[in-house]
Design a protein around this motif. Structure first.
Motif, short mmCIF file in Angstrom:
data_model
loop_
_atom_site.label_atom_id
_atom_site.label_comp_id
_atom_site.label_asym_id
_atom_site.label_seq_id
_atom_site.Cartn_x
_atom_site.Cartn_y
_atom_site.Cartn_z
N ILE A 153 0.81 -1.23 0.00
CA ILE A 153 0.00 0.00 0.00
C ILE A 153 0.84 1.27 0.00
O ILE A 153 2.00 1.28 0.38
CB ILE A 153 -0.98 0.04 1.20
N LYS A 179 2.52 -5.35 3.24
CA LYS A 179 3.77 -4.56 3.24
C LYS A 179 3.35 -3.12 3.48
O LYS A 179 2.71 -2.49 2.65
CB LYS A 179 4.45 -4.71 1.89
N GLU A 182 6.63 2.63 3.70
CA GLU A 182 7.74 3.08 4.55
C GLU A 182 7.47 4.45 5.14
O GLU A 182 8.09 4.85 6.12
CB GLU A 182 9.07 3.10 3.76
N PHE A 230 -2.08 -4.24 -5.04
CA PHE A 230 -1.14 -3.13 -4.90
C PHE A 230 -1.84 -1.80 -5.09
O PHE A 230 -2.60 -1.62 -6.04
CB PHE A 230 -0.04 -3.28 -5.95
N THR A 231 -1.59 -0.86 -4.20
CA THR A 231 -2.01 0.52 -4.40
C THR A 231 -0.76 1.38 -4.35
O THR A 231 -0.05 1.41 -3.34
CB THR A 231 -3.00 0.97 -3.30
N GLY A 232 -0.48 2.05 -5.44
CA GLY A 232 0.72 2.89 -5.50
C GLY A 232 0.90 3.46 -6.88
O GLY A 232 -0.05 3.57 -7.67
N SER A 233 2.12 3.80 -7.20
CA SER A 233 2.38 4.50 -8.46
C SER A 233 2.33 3.55 -9.66
O SER A 233 2.55 2.34 -9.52
CB SER A 233 3.77 5.16 -8.40
N LEU A 255 -3.68 2.36 -9.33
CA LEU A 255 -2.50 3.18 -9.60
C LEU A 255 -2.82 4.68 -9.65
O LEU A 255 -3.83 5.13 -9.13
CB LEU A 255 -1.86 2.69 -10.91
N GLY A 256 -1.96 5.41 -10.31
CA GLY A 256 -2.06 6.87 -10.28
C GLY A 256 -3.14 7.44 -11.17
O GLY A 256 -3.85 6.73 -11.88
N CYS A 288 -5.01 9.80 -5.35
CA CYS A 288 -4.96 9.29 -6.72
C CYS A 288 -6.03 9.99 -7.55
O CYS A 288 -5.89 10.14 -8.75
CB CYS A 288 -5.17 7.78 -6.71
N GLN A 333 9.49 13.49 -2.33
CA GLN A 333 8.29 13.84 -3.12
C GLN A 333 8.21 15.35 -3.33
O GLN A 333 7.85 15.82 -4.40
CB GLN A 333 7.02 13.36 -2.39
N GLU A 387 1.76 12.53 -13.10
CA GLU A 387 1.15 12.67 -11.77
C GLU A 387 2.20 13.23 -10.81
O GLU A 387 3.29 12.69 -10.70
CB GLU A 387 0.67 11.31 -11.27
N PHE A 389 1.26 14.20 -7.45
CA PHE A 389 0.83 13.78 -6.11
C PHE A 389 1.10 14.86 -5.07
O PHE A 389 1.61 14.61 -3.98
CB PHE A 389 1.52 12.45 -5.73
P1 NAD Z 1 4.93 3.94 -4.63
O1 NAD Z 1 4.53 3.19 -5.84
O2 NAD Z 1 6.26 4.58 -4.61
O3 NAD Z 1 4.90 2.97 -3.36
C1 NAD Z 1 3.74 2.24 -3.01
C2 NAD Z 1 4.17 1.00 -2.24
O4 NAD Z 1 4.90 0.13 -3.11
C3 NAD Z 1 5.07 1.27 -1.04
O5 NAD Z 1 4.68 0.43 0.03
C4 NAD Z 1 6.44 0.87 -1.57
O6 NAD Z 1 7.33 0.46 -0.56
C5 NAD Z 1 6.09 -0.30 -2.47
N1 NAD Z 1 7.08 -0.62 -3.50
C6 NAD Z 1 7.96 0.22 -4.11
N2 NAD Z 1 8.73 -0.48 -5.00
C7 NAD Z 1 8.32 -1.77 -4.95
C8 NAD Z 1 8.72 -2.96 -5.63
N3 NAD Z 1 9.70 -2.95 -6.53
N4 NAD Z 1 8.08 -4.11 -5.35
C9 NAD Z 1 7.08 -4.14 -4.45
N5 NAD Z 1 6.66 -3.05 -3.76
C10 NAD Z 1 7.27 -1.86 -4.01
O7 NAD Z 1 3.76 4.99 -4.38
P2 NAD Z 1 3.66 6.13 -3.29
O8 NAD Z 1 4.44 7.30 -3.73
O9 NAD Z 1 3.87 5.58 -1.93
O10 NAD Z 1 2.09 6.46 -3.41
C11 NAD Z 1 1.58 7.35 -4.34
C12 NAD Z 1 0.96 6.65 -5.52
O11 NAD Z 1 -0.11 5.81 -5.11
C13 NAD Z 1 0.36 7.64 -6.50
O12 NAD Z 1 0.68 7.26 -7.80
C14 NAD Z 1 -1.15 7.48 -6.26
O13 NAD Z 1 -1.96 7.86 -7.33
C15 NAD Z 1 -1.24 6.03 -5.96
N6 NAD Z 1 -2.51 5.71 -5.28
C16 NAD Z 1 -3.50 5.06 -6.01
C17 NAD Z 1 -4.73 4.79 -5.41
C18 NAD Z 1 -5.84 4.10 -6.19
O14 NAD Z 1 -6.77 3.61 -5.58
N7 NAD Z 1 -5.77 4.06 -7.52
C19 NAD Z 1 -4.96 5.15 -4.08
C20 NAD Z 1 -3.93 5.79 -3.38
C21 NAD Z 1 -2.70 6.06 -4.00
#
Ligand code: NAD
Length: 490
Positions: A153, A179, A182, A230-233, A255-256, A288, A333, A387, A389
């Protein structure tokens, strides 16, 4: 334990036990509001992830053997405990993110609400029944758990992000390895403690701390992990899809976004400006679904810009309830955002307001940037496609509806969109033709509730939806069953 002037140590949670990583290394987590060390966090590697997956795999069959109604009851109890401990949860979320207690409370209430909603699904958990062409036979579908769910997340809404994944994963009968981000390590640990108190058996929810490449990737690679959510970039999501794809694991990616908000010439401009400011700046733009591209009809552009600038000027930035939004999550960031604004300026864009790090009383040490509006940039520029953020939005002038729709869709992302208009025809045309997972007519680009499906198209996701009942599809598989009976044997 937190001693006087000492940062708290945040551990992993494996098989119900809070323990440091085997390697004994740690990293520092900084408070976004002040830049001070907030906590010291255990830094996991593949061996810690392996232990967490083993604990989950051992606990999962017994958890899945309970009735879904009973699993729902434990989820309800977790939601009740989150409610009881709301102040403590709000304090941790606010400290880790720098957002105000008021905003942290809103987010915590969303997590609680989702807990109650998902708990109720324990009494529904519907499949369907179908007739057969063969006499005395019928078919039905039943949901099956997947096994171990690997959950990764982001930090922007930490307690909601935990709830969004853990509640449906548990209801479906999976055990979880989450996970933590951080940037928000303590929030999931607090959640896990409450889950344990609610009666969740040890090993059913495990938390690993650490960095993506060290603690996230081993989770994605492990063949015992049946689903990776996974929720992230988008950049990291792409890597995860590649790694998990090799072993054909189920992968849900949220994702983003670079979400357009269109303002037509027949819009209520006051309300549109108010909503655009909230979409762009609230939660320091760390959504996001933030409204990061404002697309405005030429004939109302100047008036809308004036109204938007008034609202941006009125935004109070800081970590308290008297403020509108707080800092961004970390120094890196913030540097990314400032760099992107500088590059936009160099490419000829105009920064109408903001774009600089806030310093001085109340800001020194913290990761603050004011509300930022950039204009004179076209839809193909870096700043209108990437994006950021953060509390940064671009302002675009368009001739008419067709140009607005084309610009709204001219993005690698497809998460959310909004249109402001008093025409039912324009509203309907837009909601059908914009490429996005969620659309609002006369609303913001964000604010989708716990019972509705949410997710994106294009680079914003892989088609799954969380939460709503649709989240159950992420964490379960359908089994199709035929039953045949023999009337002669009755
Ligand atoms: P990020 O992708 O940098 O990190 C997200 C998570 O992924 C963290 O826990 C990180 O430790 C982990 N991670 C990083 N590299 C990895 C790898 N190689 N393997 C496995 N895990 C790994 O994102 P961020 O900067 O923490 O969060 C912002 C992003 O999240 C933005 O793009 C935002 O739009 C997105 N987001 C999307 C939603 C949605 O529902 N679509 C909701 C909230 C945030």
């Amino acid at each position: 334990m937190r001693g006087r002037g000492e940062a708290v140590l945040i551990c992993n949670v494996i098989a119900g036990e809070e323990r440091p990583a085997v390697g004994g290394t740690v990293f520092e987590k900084f408070a976004p509001a002040t830049g001070d060390v907030l906590s010291v966090v255990t830094r996991s590697d593949a061996s810690d992830v392996d232990a967490a997956i083993s604990a989950a795999a051992a606990a999962q069959p017994r958890w899945a053997a309970r009735t879904v109604e009973e699993r729902g009851r434990i989820i309800r109890r977790i939601a009740q405990l989150l409610e009881r401990e709301r102040e403590a949860v709000v304090a941790v979320v606010a400290a880790e993110t720098g957002k105000s207690p008021k905003d942290a409370k809103g987010e915590t209430d969303g997590a609680i609400e989702l807990g109650y909603f998902i708990a109720g699904e324990g009494r529904r958990f519907y499949g369907k029944t179908m007739p057969s062409a063969t006499p005395n036979r019928y078919a039905m579908t039943i949901r099956q758990p997947l096994g171990v769910a690997g959950l990764i997340i982001a930090a922007n809404t930490p307690i909601a992000n935990v709830a969004w994944k853990v509640f449906p994963a548990l209801l479906c009968g999976n055990a979880c390895v989450l996970k933590a981000s951080e940037d928000t390590p303590e929030t999931p640990v607090l959640f896990a403690r409450l889950a344990r108190e609610a009666g969740l058996p040890d090993g059913v929810l495990n938390i690993v701390q650490g960095f993506g490449a060290e603690a996230g990737q081993p989770l994605v690679e492990d063949s015992r992990v049946a689903v990776v959510s996974f929720t992230g970039s988008t950049a990291v999501g792409r890597m995860i899809a590649e790694v998990a794809g090799k072993r054909l694991a189920k992968v849900c990616l949220e994702l983003g976004g670079k979400n357009p908000l269109v303002v037509c010439d027949d819009a209520n401009l006051e309300k549109a400006a108010e909503t655009a400011a909230l979409s762009a700046f609230s939660n320091a733009g760390q959504r996001c679904a933030a409204g990061s591209r404002l697309i405005v009809f030429d004939s109302v552009y100047d008036r809308f810009r004036e109204l938007l600038l008034e609202r941006a000027g009125a935004q109070k930035v800081g970590p308290g309830d008297e403020h509108d939004f707080g800092p961004v999550i970390n120094e890196r960031q913030l540097a990314n955002m400032l760099g992107a604004v500088e590059r936009a300026k160099a490419a000829g864009a105009t920064v109408l307001t903001g774009g600089e790090r806030l310093t001085g009383e109340g800001y020194d040490g913290g990761f603050y940037i004011g509300p930022t509006i950039v204009e004179n940039t076209d839809g193909s520029s870096e700043i209108s496609r990437t994006e950021l953020f953060g509390p940064i939005t671009t302002l675009h002038r368009v001739r008419d509806f067709d140009e607005a729709l084309a610009l709204a869709n001219a993005s690698p992302y497809g998460l959310t969109a909004a249109i402001w208009t008093s025409s039912i025809h324009r509203g309907n045309e837009f909601l059908h033709r914009v490429v996005a997972g969620g659309v609002q007519v006369n609303g913001p680009t964000y604010g989708f509730e716990p019972h509705v499906p949410f997710g994106g198209q294009k680079d914003s996701g892989t088609g799954w939806r969380e939460p709503g009942t649709e989240a159950l599809d992420v964490y379960s598989d359908w089994k199709t069953v035929y039953v045949t009976h023999d009337p002669a044997a009755v």
